[in-house]
Design a protein around this motif. Sequence first.
Motif, short mmCIF file in Angstrom:
data_model
loop_
_atom_site.label_atom_id
_atom_site.label_comp_id
_atom_site.label_asym_id
_atom_site.label_seq_id
_atom_site.Cartn_x
_atom_site.Cartn_y
_atom_site.Cartn_z
N THR A 180 0.70 -1.14 0.13
CA THR A 180 -0.04 0.02 0.04
C THR A 180 0.85 1.09 -0.05
N ARG A 215 -1.40 1.68 -3.74
CA ARG A 215 -1.27 1.08 -4.96
C ARG A 215 -0.43 2.25 -5.97
N ASN A 226 1.81 -6.63 -5.60
CA ASN A 226 1.43 -6.14 -6.84
C ASN A 226 2.30 -4.47 -7.09
N THR A 238 3.83 -0.76 -5.75
CA THR A 238 3.29 0.82 -5.63
C THR A 238 3.66 1.51 -6.83
#
Lengths: 111, 115
Positions: free
Chosen positions: B7, B9, B108, B110
């Motif tokens: 976190t 993204r 995934n 940032t």
Amino acid sequence: AQSVSQHNHHVILSEAASLELGCNYSYGGTVNLFWYVQYPGQHLQLLLKYFSGDPLVKGIKGFEAEFIKSKFSFNLRKPSVQWSDTAEYFCAVNHGQNFVFGPGTRLSVLP
Amino acid sequence: KAGVTQTPRYLIKTRGQQVTLSCSPISGHRSVSWYQQTPGQGLQFLFEYFSETQRNKGNFPGRFSGRQFSNSRSEMNVSTLELGDSALYLCASSGDKGALNSPLHFGNGTRLTVT
């Protein structure tokens, strides 16, 4: 400085064609070798790894790679590609305290 | 098992500012490593933390720093942001053998944009 090169920036194949992606590294000592794959819209994931032992390693989805120490190579192969293999492939090498990725090879498989 | 969570993204910052990114590893993983991915330089290793200690470090300036908490969650901080810091920052967790000797499980990422 240790470096990792991948021979092709972009490879385009038709389904059922055979695949070989080249990877060479510059360090001559003991290394651990990896291939990672990133499918479109997904995160990086491990395909296969080599630490020691049999230089021919098998990974997921029918991929394999051969470590040839004398050539400083760790080429990735698959006998028959599928459209779902379309992705970016990264070779990676670690030695000592660093971890080095190759620039990546984009594979496009045409249906 | 839940995967690696990063976190936020997306993040947009201005030159000169600082930024903190967060990463929660897979439960049970004590190694967290960070990577910068750019079109020009590809994937580059920043550093690895294990049991709250920096264990390995890539070739990035001191503006890039990190820390790890007792629950293995990690934060990465970039101070005095430059335009060239715009990149996708990936976090990966791995088992006790660490980032250099174990398969990495990536988040995934940032996406940081510096204007």
